[in-house]
Write a protein that holds these residues in place. Structure first.
Motif, short mmCIF file in Angstrom:
data_model
loop_
_atom_site.label_atom_id
_atom_site.label_comp_id
_atom_site.label_asym_id
_atom_site.label_seq_id
_atom_site.Cartn_x
_atom_site.Cartn_y
_atom_site.Cartn_z
N HIS A 33 0.83 -1.21 0.00
CA HIS A 33 0.00 0.00 0.00
C HIS A 33 0.87 1.26 0.00
N TYR A 34 2.14 1.13 0.45
CA TYR A 34 3.03 2.29 0.47
C TYR A 34 3.34 2.80 -0.94
N VAL A 35 3.27 1.93 -1.92
CA VAL A 35 3.61 2.34 -3.29
C VAL A 35 2.37 2.43 -4.18
N ALA A 36 1.19 2.31 -3.58
CA ALA A 36 -0.05 2.37 -4.36
C ALA A 36 -0.51 3.81 -4.52
N GLU A 37 -1.09 4.11 -5.65
CA GLU A 37 -1.65 5.44 -5.91
C GLU A 37 -3.02 5.31 -6.55
N ILE A 38 -3.99 5.95 -5.96
CA ILE A 38 -5.32 6.02 -6.57
C ILE A 38 -5.33 7.21 -7.52
N PRO A 39 -5.60 7.01 -8.78
CA PRO A 39 -5.56 8.12 -9.73
C PRO A 39 -6.41 9.30 -9.26
N LYS A 40 -5.83 10.49 -9.32
CA LYS A 40 -6.52 11.69 -8.81
C LYS A 40 -7.80 11.97 -9.58
N GLU A 41 -7.83 11.61 -10.86
CA GLU A 41 -9.05 11.89 -11.62
C GLU A 41 -10.22 11.04 -11.12
N LEU A 42 -9.93 9.84 -10.60
CA LEU A 42 -11.01 9.01 -10.04
C LEU A 42 -11.52 9.61 -8.74
N LEU A 43 -10.60 10.08 -7.92
CA LEU A 43 -11.01 10.72 -6.67
C LEU A 43 -11.82 11.98 -6.95
N ALA A 44 -11.44 12.71 -7.99
CA ALA A 44 -12.16 13.94 -8.33
C ALA A 44 -13.57 13.63 -8.81
N ARG A 45 -13.72 12.51 -9.53
CA ARG A 45 -15.05 12.16 -10.06
C ARG A 45 -15.93 11.49 -9.00
#
Length: 342
Positions: free
Chosen positions: A171-183
């Motif tokens: 999980h330390y190297v995981a990234e949730i795409p910002k565009e998904l969080l924005a939507r």
């Protein structure tokens, strides 16, 4: 906290603490994914502590029965049961939970170990990418459906129940795409055929483990600080297991080589599952929402503990609950009755 791949690799050579021990007389322990690997080894440890009941939740009746017989031969424990649940099918999870409501009795410890790692898109019967459904939709569904029974158990027996979710240091190297969080449609997008390109699937396992941790933290927060139920997340480390059984041949060869060099055994990794269920007996509140590595509480990633992660945690929780309410309407009652503490 930032943790590099090099730091993770070095940690694989640490000497691990011995397994936690407790008297489980009269208590019921349920382990998902109990027929092999970490789940089976954790079940062996629990069996040695004399639980009143030990439920091995497995996808296959034949494999579950083989594991039960192996468990009894190795531990002498004779009160284990095999229950069938397929986390890749919501209907199976609902049937499993319904059965527990009808005849499961008390439930003190739930270890949510079942997981899948995929590098190519494979939809479930329900139309979701399989690793996302197993790791981040069905795993929470089991917890939410069984939570009322665990709360009832804790209050009737004046104890504190525990839910342990297997996460990962990845999980330390995981990234949730910002565009998904924005939507605001993180889960819907991550589980869709359009999003699950070969490139995006390379990071899917890491993201599912990050989502596990966010679920644990939000569920714990919504239970509140005095609930007789503790939820924590554990990292078993890189272990010899069947988790990577679906990888392409070349990658499977690489991981088998790495396993020979640096992996913990399944028994060693299972100690973290047991610690999450039994650790810190004199100060159990320390484990509320905790991330556990090598039998100690550690700080999660900077994203998880930062403002952005906290916002994402609540947003993804809301989306998750809406999805699961449609899958199983009884989720609504659990959320309304027990989860207003945040």
């Amino acid at each position: 906290m930032k943790v590099s791949m090099w730091t993770m690799a070095k940690g694989q050579f640490n000497k691990l603490p011995a397994v936690s021990k407790a008297d489980l007389t009269g208590k019921t322990v349920l382990v998902l994914g109990a027929n092999t690997g970490l789940g089976f080894e954790a079940s062996k440890h629990f069996a040695s502590m004399n639980p009143g009941r030990l439920i091995l939740a497995c996808r296959s009746q034949s494999r579950g029965q083989a594991a039960l017989e192996d468990l009894q031969a190795k531990t002498g424990y004779s009160r284990a049961e095999v229950w069938i649940v397929d986390l890749a099918e919501f209907a199976s999870v609902t049937r499993f939970a319904d059965k527990f409501e009808q005849d499961g009795g008390r439930l003190d410890i739930l270890v949510e170990n079942a997981a899948r790692a995929q590098l190519k898109y494979e939809p479930t019967k329900d139309g979701w990418e399989s690793s996302l459904q197993i790791n981040d939709l069905s795993t929470p569904l089991v917890a939410l459906r069984l939570l009322p029974r665990m709360m009832q158990t804790a209050r009737e027996h004046k104890t504190v129940a525990r839910i342990v979710v297997v996460s990962s240091e990845m999980h330390y190297v995981a990234e949730i795409p910002k565009e998904l969080l924005a939507r605001g449609d993180v889960l819907a997008t991550l589980g869709s055929a359009d999003y699950c390109t070969p490139t995006n699937m390379r990071s899917s396992y890491n993201i599912t483990k990050l989502l596990n941790l966010l679920f644990v933290r939000e569920l714990n927060a919504r239970l509140g600080p005095t609930a007789p139920l503790i939820v924590d997340a554990v990292n078993p480390g890189m272990c010899v297991s069947e988790l990577r059984r679906d990888l392409p041949a070349f990658l499977a060869f690489i991981f088998r080589t790495l396993e020979r060099i640096m992996a913990f055994t399944a028994e060693q990794g299972s100690r973290q599952l047991v610690f999450g269920a039994l650790g810190e007996p004199t100060n159990p509140d320390a484990l509320r929402g905790a991330y556990i590595n090598q039998s100690r509480i550690e700080e999660p990633s900077d994203f998880v503990i930062g403002a952005e992660g906290h916002k994402a945690q609540g947003q993804i929780w809301d989306e998750l609950v809406e999805i699961l309410k449609k899958v199983d309407p009884r989720v609504s009652a659990t959320v309304d009755q027990y989860l207003s503490g945040a």
